[in-house]
Scaffold this motif. Sequence first.
Motif, PDB file in Angstrom:
ATOM      1  N   ALA A 249     -41.977  -5.544   2.910  1.00  0.00           N
ATOM      2  CA  ALA A 249     -42.541  -5.432   4.253  1.00  0.00           C
ATOM      3  C   ALA A 249     -41.679  -6.178   5.264  1.00  0.00           C
ATOM      4  CB  ALA A 249     -43.967  -5.986   4.268  1.00  0.00           C
ATOM      5  N   PRO A 250     -41.839  -5.882   6.570  1.00  0.00           N
ATOM      6  CA  PRO A 250     -41.146  -6.672   7.590  1.00  0.00           C
ATOM      7  C   PRO A 250     -41.518  -8.151   7.477  1.00  0.00           C
ATOM      8  CG  PRO A 250     -42.129  -4.701   8.552  1.00  0.00           C
ATOM      9  CD  PRO A 250     -42.631  -4.787   7.144  1.00  0.00           C
ATOM     10  N   ALA A 251     -40.604  -9.017   7.899  1.00  0.00           N
ATOM     11  CA  ALA A 251     -40.785 -10.471   7.713  1.00  0.00           C
ATOM     12  C   ALA A 251     -42.120 -10.984   8.256  1.00  0.00           C
ATOM     13  CB  ALA A 251     -39.618 -11.223   8.348  1.00  0.00           C
ATOM     14  N   PRO A 252     -42.538 -10.622   9.493  1.00  0.00           N
ATOM     15  CA  PRO A 252     -43.819 -11.148   9.979  1.00  0.00           C
ATOM     16  C   PRO A 252     -45.003 -10.672   9.143  1.00  0.00           C
ATOM     17  CG  PRO A 252     -42.524 -10.211  11.782  1.00  0.00           C
ATOM     18  CD  PRO A 252     -41.863  -9.802  10.514  1.00  0.00           C
ATOM     19  N   VAL A 253     -44.944  -9.430   8.682  1.00  0.00           N
ATOM     20  CA  VAL A 253     -46.036  -8.882   7.879  1.00  0.00           C
ATOM     21  C   VAL A 253     -46.103  -9.608   6.536  1.00  0.00           C
ATOM     22  CG1 VAL A 253     -46.906  -6.812   6.728  1.00  0.00           C
ATOM     23  CG2 VAL A 253     -45.922  -6.644   9.021  1.00  0.00           C
ATOM     24  N   THR A 254     -44.940  -9.771   5.899  1.00  0.00           N
ATOM     25  CA  THR A 254     -44.898 -10.505   4.631  1.00  0.00           C
ATOM     26  C   THR A 254     -45.448 -11.916   4.800  1.00  0.00           C
ATOM     27  OG1 THR A 254     -42.937  -9.256   3.980  1.00  0.00           O
ATOM     28  CG2 THR A 254     -43.408 -11.256   2.757  1.00  0.00           C
ATOM     29  N   ALA A 255     -45.100 -12.563   5.905  1.00  0.00           N
ATOM     30  CA  ALA A 255     -45.532 -13.940   6.145  1.00  0.00           C
ATOM     31  C   ALA A 255     -47.045 -14.034   6.274  1.00  0.00           C
ATOM     32  CB  ALA A 255     -44.858 -14.480   7.406  1.00  0.00           C
ATOM     33  N   VAL A 256     -47.645 -13.153   7.060  1.00  0.00           N
ATOM     34  CA  VAL A 256     -49.090 -13.238   7.265  1.00  0.00           C
ATOM     35  C   VAL A 256     -49.839 -12.802   6.003  1.00  0.00           C
ATOM     36  CG1 VAL A 256     -49.590 -10.933   8.216  1.00  0.00           C
ATOM     37  CG2 VAL A 256     -50.847 -12.920   9.045  1.00  0.00           C
ATOM     38  N   PHE A 257     -49.278 -11.840   5.252  1.00  0.00           N
ATOM     39  CA  PHE A 257     -49.889 -11.456   3.987  1.00  0.00           C
ATOM     40  C   PHE A 257     -49.874 -12.628   3.010  1.00  0.00           C
ATOM     41  CE2 PHE A 257     -49.492  -6.533   3.784  1.00  0.00           C
ATOM     42  CZ  PHE A 257     -50.118  -6.443   5.018  1.00  0.00           C
ATOM     43  N   ALA A 258     -48.693 -13.243   2.878  1.00  0.00           N
ATOM     44  CA  ALA A 258     -48.545 -14.340   1.916  1.00  0.00           C
ATOM     45  C   ALA A 258     -49.446 -15.511   2.274  1.00  0.00           C
ATOM     46  CB  ALA A 258     -47.084 -14.790   1.873  1.00  0.00           C
ATOM     47  N   GLY A 259     -49.557 -15.788   3.579  1.00  0.00           N
ATOM     48  CA  GLY A 259     -50.367 -16.920   3.986  1.00  0.00           C
ATOM     49  C   GLY A 259     -51.854 -16.690   3.865  1.00  0.00           C
ATOM     50  N   LEU A 260     -52.314 -15.472   4.172  1.00  0.00           N
ATOM     51  CA  LEU A 260     -53.743 -15.276   4.374  1.00  0.00           C
ATOM     52  C   LEU A 260     -54.442 -14.410   3.334  1.00  0.00           C
ATOM     53  CD1 LEU A 260     -54.028 -14.851   8.252  1.00  0.00           C
ATOM     54  CD2 LEU A 260     -54.454 -16.874   6.853  1.00  0.00           C
ATOM     55  N   LEU A 261     -53.876 -13.254   2.978  1.00  0.00           N
ATOM     56  CA  LEU A 261     -54.674 -12.273   2.241  1.00  0.00           C
ATOM     57  C   LEU A 261     -55.137 -12.787   0.888  1.00  0.00           C
ATOM     58  CD1 LEU A 261     -53.128  -8.804   3.109  1.00  0.00           C
ATOM     59  CD2 LEU A 261     -54.683 -10.271   4.402  1.00  0.00           C
ATOM     60  N   THR A 262     -54.249 -13.442   0.143  1.00  0.00           N
ATOM     61  CA  THR A 262     -54.686 -13.970  -1.143  1.00  0.00           C
ATOM     62  C   THR A 262     -55.692 -15.105  -0.966  1.00  0.00           C
ATOM     63  OG1 THR A 262     -52.722 -15.397  -1.144  1.00  0.00           O
ATOM     64  CG2 THR A 262     -52.582 -13.336  -2.380  1.00  0.00           C
ATOM     65  N   LYS A 263     -55.582 -15.850   0.136  1.00  0.00           N
ATOM     66  CA  LYS A 263     -56.490 -16.985   0.347  1.00  0.00           C
ATOM     67  C   LYS A 263     -57.903 -16.520   0.686  1.00  0.00           C
ATOM     68  CE  LYS A 263     -52.806 -19.393  -0.178  1.00  0.00           C
ATOM     69  NZ  LYS A 263     -51.782 -18.353   0.103  1.00  0.00           N
ATOM     70  N   VAL A 264     -58.034 -15.313   1.245  1.00  0.00           N
ATOM     71  CA  VAL A 264     -59.372 -14.772   1.453  1.00  0.00           C
ATOM     72  C   VAL A 264     -60.041 -14.543   0.101  1.00  0.00           C
ATOM     73  CG1 VAL A 264     -60.713 -12.879   2.447  1.00  0.00           C
ATOM     74  CG2 VAL A 264     -58.702 -13.722   3.647  1.00  0.00           C
ATOM     75  N   GLY A 265     -59.270 -14.063  -0.874  1.00  0.00           N
ATOM     76  CA  GLY A 265     -59.805 -13.935  -2.227  1.00  0.00           C
ATOM     77  C   GLY A 265     -60.173 -15.277  -2.828  1.00  0.00           C
ATOM     78  N   VAL A 266     -59.332 -16.291  -2.616  1.00  0.00           N
ATOM     79  CA  VAL A 266     -59.639 -17.642  -3.114  1.00  0.00           C
ATOM     80  C   VAL A 266     -60.903 -18.170  -2.447  1.00  0.00           C
ATOM     81  CG1 VAL A 266     -58.839 -20.025  -3.163  1.00  0.00           C
ATOM     82  CG2 VAL A 266     -57.239 -18.182  -3.670  1.00  0.00           C
ATOM     83  N   TYR A 267     -61.025 -17.954  -1.133  1.00  0.00           N
ATOM     84  CA  TYR A 267     -62.232 -18.388  -0.423  1.00  0.00           C
ATOM     85  C   TYR A 267     -63.479 -17.742  -1.032  1.00  0.00           C
ATOM     86  CZ  TYR A 267     -65.835 -18.521   3.170  1.00  0.00           C
ATOM     87  OH  TYR A 267     -67.034 -18.679   3.829  1.00  0.00           O
ATOM     88  N   ALA A 268     -63.403 -16.445  -1.329  1.00  0.00           N
ATOM     89  CA  ALA A 268     -64.559 -15.753  -1.912  1.00  0.00           C
ATOM     90  C   ALA A 268     -64.920 -16.341  -3.275  1.00  0.00           C
ATOM     91  CB  ALA A 268     -64.258 -14.259  -2.033  1.00  0.00           C
ATOM     92  N   ILE A 269     -63.912 -16.712  -4.060  1.00  0.00           N
ATOM     93  CA  ILE A 269     -64.180 -17.343  -5.354  1.00  0.00           C
ATOM     94  C   ILE A 269     -64.868 -18.690  -5.157  1.00  0.00           C
ATOM     95  CG2 ILE A 269     -63.121 -18.335  -7.414  1.00  0.00           C
ATOM     96  CD1 ILE A 269     -60.940 -16.211  -7.207  1.00  0.00           C
ATOM     97  N   ILE A 270     -64.355 -19.487  -4.212  1.00  0.00           N
ATOM     98  CA  ILE A 270     -64.988 -20.789  -3.941  1.00  0.00           C
ATOM     99  C   ILE A 270     -66.444 -20.605  -3.541  1.00  0.00           C
ATOM    100  CG2 ILE A 270     -65.006 -22.796  -2.397  1.00  0.00           C
ATOM    101  CD1 ILE A 270     -61.990 -22.554  -2.168  1.00  0.00           C
ATOM    102  N   ARG A 271     -66.691 -19.686  -2.631  1.00  0.00           N
ATOM    103  CA  ARG A 271     -68.043 -19.506  -2.100  1.00  0.00           C
ATOM    104  C   ARG A 271     -69.001 -19.046  -3.185  1.00  0.00           C
ATOM    105  NH1 ARG A 271     -69.979 -21.937   1.960  1.00  0.00           N
ATOM    106  NH2 ARG A 271     -68.475 -21.148   3.484  1.00  0.00           N
ATOM    107  N   THR A 272     -68.615 -18.047  -3.968  1.00  0.00           N
ATOM    108  CA  THR A 272     -69.541 -17.509  -4.967  1.00  0.00           C
ATOM    109  C   THR A 272     -69.694 -18.449  -6.159  1.00  0.00           C
ATOM    110  OG1 THR A 272     -67.696 -16.197  -5.879  1.00  0.00           O
ATOM    111  CG2 THR A 272     -69.187 -15.101  -4.334  1.00  0.00           C
ATOM    112  N   GLU A 273     -68.608 -19.142  -6.553  1.00  0.00           N
ATOM    113  CA  GLU A 273     -68.716 -20.059  -7.682  1.00  0.00           C
ATOM    114  C   GLU A 273     -69.662 -21.213  -7.371  1.00  0.00           C
ATOM    115  OE1 GLU A 273     -67.187 -20.032 -10.968  1.00  0.00           O
ATOM    116  OE2 GLU A 273     -67.245 -17.970 -10.228  1.00  0.00           O
TER     117      GLU A 273
END
Length: 526
Positions: A249-273
């Motif tokens: 992906a373009p550099a800005p897209v890769t950056a925002v994906f790497a920073g945020l998208l996986t962390k939304v999944g981590v947040y969901a795990i924290i909340r439900t656990e």
Amino acid sequence: MNLLLWDDWPRVLLPLPVVLPLSAAGLTLALARRPRAQRTISVTALSTVVAAAVAMLVLTDRGNGTYSIAVGGWPSRLGIPLVADRLSTLMLVVSSVVTLAVLLYSLAQGVADGEEGAPVSIYHPTYLVLSAGVSNAFLSGDLFNLFVGFEILLAASYILLTLGGTRARVRAGTTYVVVSLLSSLVFLTAIALVYAATGTVNLAELSVRLRDVDPDVQLVLHLLLLVGFGIKAAVFPLSAWLPDSYPTAPAPVTAVFAGLLTKVGVYAIIRTETLLFPDGRAADLLLWVALATMLVGILGAVAQNDVKRLLSFTLVSHIGYMVFGIALGTGAGLSGAVFYVVHHITVQTTLFLVTGLVERYAGTTSLDGLGSLTRRTPLLAVLFFVPALNLAGIPPFSGFVGKLGLLQAGVDVGTRPAHVLVAGGVLTSLLTLYAVAAVWNRAFWQEPQVTPDRDAVAGLPTATRVGTRTPLGMLVPTAALVAVGAGLTVVAGPLFGVSDRAAQDLRERTPYTDSVLRGGASEGAP
């Protein structure tokens, strides 16, 4: 004129991180032929979201701790609740800051490239929709609305990932879409089964009703949610898609994906656990998943010859640290996980932005084609060096502080699996240092082994000329994020204080449930 009371402000601000970007997305789409107006609207909207997120964090941490509203004025048990507590508002602050910085970077890149390589009229509304989806996921107090938040950000990410339409991007986008649809199908199935078992998808109600569900049924629901969120968070063995999807992906897209998208999944795990399965039987499984994620990810990084792919593997690896803290389930473990999420969002995004600058300057991200960058562009060397040390966990950076907190939490638990995880965490940190040191040595000090094809580098717009001066508008947001990442060290004490109080709220659960079920504010940790 009646002034709003202190406790009323969070509920006034609560919808803004979702409503503002969505409204701005509509405006930017209507102004598709006026790029200057699009840029102004996007920057204004996301700047306002940053201000609202900071205000909510201050109000929740110093005020009553947890606030909620029911969208549309419906009763809490019927409406869609949005909930602001210390965890969600902290995630909102760091995500909105990163989102704004990446937007400014991308705007400067677009201007420098003559807007080639990206349909700008689509980029702005899509990027704003992505921001709204992330905010909705963090604030949602309802499993189905959390699913909607995921789908909003994923739909936007499909478009952003394939901007430019190159063969590599379309191929990577196809893999990403298939995996995302699979995770969404698993999540939706879990929601349907949860509703069948309990009659609700409201998180606060579920925390009460799941106690009466048969333990074996609970385990099935628990594992289904973990699989759905695990794919999104890229935990092993559900992470193979990420290193092949992000680097194209373009550099800005890769950056925002790497920073945020996986962390939304981590947040969901924290909340439900913590909220739904505080005494779940999957804790031991999560410990081993965390260990495998750390080690497999970092071993993959060590084997890479391309900076983007190397950083993608380190991204997977360091998700393991966060899952480690969640799996421990103690206050110290959860606090360390929350702190590490904040650190990692900032540092990982920064490194991908710097890598974009390196690619723009040198024409490649292959370590064989890079070399002597310290001599040719000392500023890029500094911008890479600081977050790289931070990622590796070198004292006194926040990466060291976060890892130390997690490792201490593991030692305090004292079980054999926890001690194995501590050893795995130390080894992962050492291998991370080895990986970033290899990049530093080969890309910034040694002479390049091969000369890159400067006119046919995939993904670079034709307006780019290798070796030209990097636009100031791209350097400033990158340097700002480098400063933010380094500044986390300075505020590590207060930040750990917030994460400690967030962890206490998560373990107590009553601040969250009382706020939602009573439709107001609930006192959290002092």
